[in-house]
Design a protein around this motif. Structure first.
Motif, PDB file in Angstrom:
ATOM      1  N   SER A  67      43.444  48.311  18.940  1.00  0.00           N
ATOM      2  CA  SER A  67      43.960  47.441  19.991  1.00  0.00           C
ATOM      3  C   SER A  67      43.171  47.679  21.274  1.00  0.00           C
ATOM      4  CB  SER A  67      45.445  47.726  20.245  1.00  0.00           C
ATOM      5  OG  SER A  67      45.901  47.074  21.417  1.00  0.00           O
ATOM      6  N   ASN A  68      43.098  46.652  22.131  1.00  0.00           N
ATOM      7  CA  ASN A  68      42.550  46.837  23.481  1.00  0.00           C
ATOM      8  C   ASN A  68      43.638  47.255  24.457  1.00  0.00           C
ATOM      9  OD1 ASN A  68      39.860  46.144  22.880  1.00  0.00           O
ATOM     10  ND2 ASN A  68      40.363  43.966  22.994  1.00  0.00           N
ATOM     11  N   ASP A  69      44.914  47.107  24.060  1.00  0.00           N
ATOM     12  CA  ASP A  69      46.068  47.470  24.879  1.00  0.00           C
ATOM     13  C   ASP A  69      45.888  46.963  26.319  1.00  0.00           C
ATOM     14  OD1 ASP A  69      48.535  48.488  25.395  1.00  0.00           O
ATOM     15  OD2 ASP A  69      47.882  50.582  25.567  1.00  0.00           O
ATOM     16  N   SER A  70      45.550  45.703  26.398  1.00  0.00           N
ATOM     17  CA  SER A  70      45.218  45.125  27.696  1.00  0.00           C
ATOM     18  C   SER A  70      46.449  44.976  28.600  1.00  0.00           C
ATOM     19  CB  SER A  70      44.575  43.748  27.498  1.00  0.00           C
ATOM     20  OG  SER A  70      44.333  43.128  28.737  1.00  0.00           O
ATOM     21  N   ASN A  71      46.236  45.161  29.874  1.00  0.00           N
ATOM     22  CA  ASN A  71      47.271  44.966  30.881  1.00  0.00           C
ATOM     23  C   ASN A  71      46.889  43.803  31.811  1.00  0.00           C
ATOM     24  OD1 ASN A  71      49.751  45.780  32.068  1.00  0.00           O
ATOM     25  ND2 ASN A  71      48.625  46.746  33.744  1.00  0.00           N
ATOM     26  N   PHE A  72      46.169  42.841  31.239  1.00  0.00           N
ATOM     27  CA  PHE A  72      45.663  41.711  32.002  1.00  0.00           C
ATOM     28  C   PHE A  72      46.810  40.893  32.611  1.00  0.00           C
ATOM     29  CE2 PHE A  72      44.468  37.257  32.297  1.00  0.00           C
ATOM     30  CZ  PHE A  72      43.284  37.324  33.028  1.00  0.00           C
ATOM     31  N   GLN A  73      46.673  40.524  33.906  1.00  0.00           N
ATOM     32  CA  GLN A  73      47.688  39.731  34.605  1.00  0.00           C
ATOM     33  C   GLN A  73      46.991  38.781  35.583  1.00  0.00           C
ATOM     34  OE1 GLN A  73      50.362  42.713  36.531  1.00  0.00           O
ATOM     35  NE2 GLN A  73      49.366  44.097  35.059  1.00  0.00           N
ATOM     36  N   SER A  74      47.647  37.716  35.862  1.00  0.00           N
ATOM     37  CA  SER A  74      47.207  36.881  36.981  1.00  0.00           C
ATOM     38  C   SER A  74      48.072  37.229  38.203  1.00  0.00           C
ATOM     39  CB  SER A  74      47.359  35.393  36.626  1.00  0.00           C
ATOM     40  OG  SER A  74      48.716  35.082  36.381  1.00  0.00           O
ATOM     41  N   TYR A  75      47.512  37.043  39.395  1.00  0.00           N
ATOM     42  CA  TYR A  75      48.292  37.344  40.608  1.00  0.00           C
ATOM     43  C   TYR A  75      47.763  36.496  41.755  1.00  0.00           C
ATOM     44  CZ  TYR A  75      44.510  39.990  42.804  1.00  0.00           C
ATOM     45  OH  TYR A  75      43.327  40.337  43.396  1.00  0.00           O
ATOM     46  N   PHE A  76      48.516  36.477  42.853  1.00  0.00           N
ATOM     47  CA  PHE A  76      48.096  35.746  44.055  1.00  0.00           C
ATOM     48  C   PHE A  76      48.509  36.533  45.291  1.00  0.00           C
ATOM     49  CE2 PHE A  76      48.758  32.718  47.526  1.00  0.00           C
ATOM     50  CZ  PHE A  76      47.521  32.091  47.547  1.00  0.00           C
ATOM     51  N   GLY A  77      47.568  36.605  46.229  1.00  0.00           N
ATOM     52  CA  GLY A  77      47.870  37.251  47.503  1.00  0.00           C
ATOM     53  C   GLY A  77      48.274  38.691  47.354  1.00  0.00           C
ATOM     54  N   ASP A  78      49.437  39.045  47.968  1.00  0.00           N
ATOM     55  CA  ASP A  78      49.879  40.440  47.930  1.00  0.00           C
ATOM     56  C   ASP A  78      50.903  40.675  46.824  1.00  0.00           C
ATOM     57  OD1 ASP A  78      51.979  39.049  48.941  1.00  0.00           O
ATOM     58  OD2 ASP A  78      52.223  40.280  50.754  1.00  0.00           O
ATOM     59  N   GLN A  79      50.898  39.799  45.801  1.00  0.00           N
ATOM     60  CA  GLN A  79      51.825  39.960  44.673  1.00  0.00           C
ATOM     61  C   GLN A  79      51.540  41.268  43.950  1.00  0.00           C
ATOM     62  OE1 GLN A  79      51.675  36.640  42.014  1.00  0.00           O
ATOM     63  NE2 GLN A  79      53.443  37.309  40.821  1.00  0.00           N
TER      64      GLN A  79
END
Length: 356
Positions: free
Chosen positions: A59-71
């Motif tokens: 597994s890559n065990d990814s913690n990929f997320q999208s975010y905006f600004g100071d989120q």
């Protein structure tokens, strides 16, 4: 004058070493293509307590997320590795020469350490050792080859071979390298069995599916195709009926029709995805010896030899042995021993297909 025990042992060592060097165990008879391929690319393993270990990334065990600004974002602790642990085995083959057999061949033994054998005795000994050491080598590779085909259950001291590592039933509960293949779905090879050959093109279509499955993860296509004779005959017929092939010979602009009868020895002259299909005559023998549910002669293996390795334990591969004569037997012993495992670090890089 006669031979001493030390002289006989030295001669036996020299004979075995000669045959291993000048007719190497690595260059085995071409009619044993599986062990030949594995021994060409064998990879010694340095040190092994109980297992030869392959490290697996599942597994890559990814913690990929999208975010905006100071989120706010999150972090994880990666868990990406698993281990496959393969038990290594010890192998032996040997022969003994008793003093009556030596005498029948004109060879006399003595405990006189100053004794020097005659030229005639030396010739007789060379002739006797030649037959014994040649068959020692051939017998060793023959039976190791059988073991490398089987699933490891023939004997409690056998190592698992192709029939387990590239299983015809990869979805069932079975432990391979210490991992249950039914639990770890990423630890399953591709298998398509019982393929009907009654409809033209069906066999080739199923081979396409198995090939893609074996290539899907890691991006490496299989580089070695091994098949039994019944499968080869079925593929030759299916390809002839469904595939229009034109071959351009080197330095010639004129196309030449494909001759599906070409080949030499175990090389069939038949190709799939530009990889030649190799006939394994040993598969016929395995059917005679074991009578498996899915006959070996009906199977075809797509193997990626980057991820299928014979792993000799360093310092324990094809060791020449001359055990001392025991006090209550007038027999002189010679042997070969080895320690090794067969491993794969990527089961989903392999596939097996079989016809009905």
């Amino acid at each position: 004058m006669p031979f001493t025990t030390e002289q006989l042992a030295y001669a036996g060592n020299a004979a075995i070493n000669y045959f291993l060097k000048n007719d190497p165990i690595d260059q085995v008879n071409i009619n044993r293509p599986l062990i030949k391929k594995l021994m060409e690319s064998k990879k010694p393993y340095v040190g092994a307590l109980q297992y030869v270990v392959e490290h697996l990334r599942y597994s890559n065990d990814s913690n990929f997320q999208s975010y905006f600004g100071d989120q706010q974002v999150t972090y994880n602790r990666k868990r990406t590795l698993q281990q496959a642990k393969y038990t290594w085995g010890s192998f032996h083959d040997g022969f003994g020469l008793n003093e009556d057999e030596l005498a029948q061949n004109g060879i006399v033994m003595t405990d006189d350490k100053s004794s020097t054998p005659s030229e005639a005795e030396k010739v007789q000994l060379v002739n006797l050792l030649q037959e014994n050491t040649e068959t020692l080598k051939l017998g060793f590779q023959e039976n190791l080859d059988y073991m490398l085909h089987r699933d490891g259950t023939k004997s409690s001291t056998d190592i698992p071979g192709l029939d387990l590592l590239v299983s015809t039933s990869p979805l069932t509960s079975s432990t391979v390298g210490g991992l249950d293949q039914s639990v770890f779905t990423w630890w399953q090879n591709s298998a398509i069995t019982g393929i009907s050959t009654g409809t033209a093109g069906n066999l080739t279509n199923q081979m396409e599916i198995a090939w893609r499955n074996a290539t899907r993860y890691g991006g490496f296509a299989p580089d070695f195709i091994l098949a039994g004779e019944s499968f080869i005959d079925a593929y030759r017929s299916d390809a002839k009926n469904t595939v229009n092939r034109t071959v351009f010979m080197k330095d010639s602009a004129k196309p030449t029709e494909l001759d599906t009868s070409v080949g030499e020895g175990v090389r069939t002259g038949l190709y799939f995805k530009n990889v030649e299909i190799i006939w394994d005559p040993v598969m016929t023998v395995m059917d005679q010896l074991d009578g498996p549910t899915i006959p070996w002669v009906k199977r075809c293996y797509f193997l990626n030899t980057r991820f299928l390795k014979l792993r000799p334990i360093q310092g324990h591969w094809m060791v020449n042995r001359t055990p001392p004569r025991v006090y209550d037997r007038y027999v002189h012993y010679f042997a070969l021993t080895a320690k090794a495992a067969l491993t794969t670090g990527k089961r989903n890089a392999h596939a097996v297909v079989s016809i009905a």
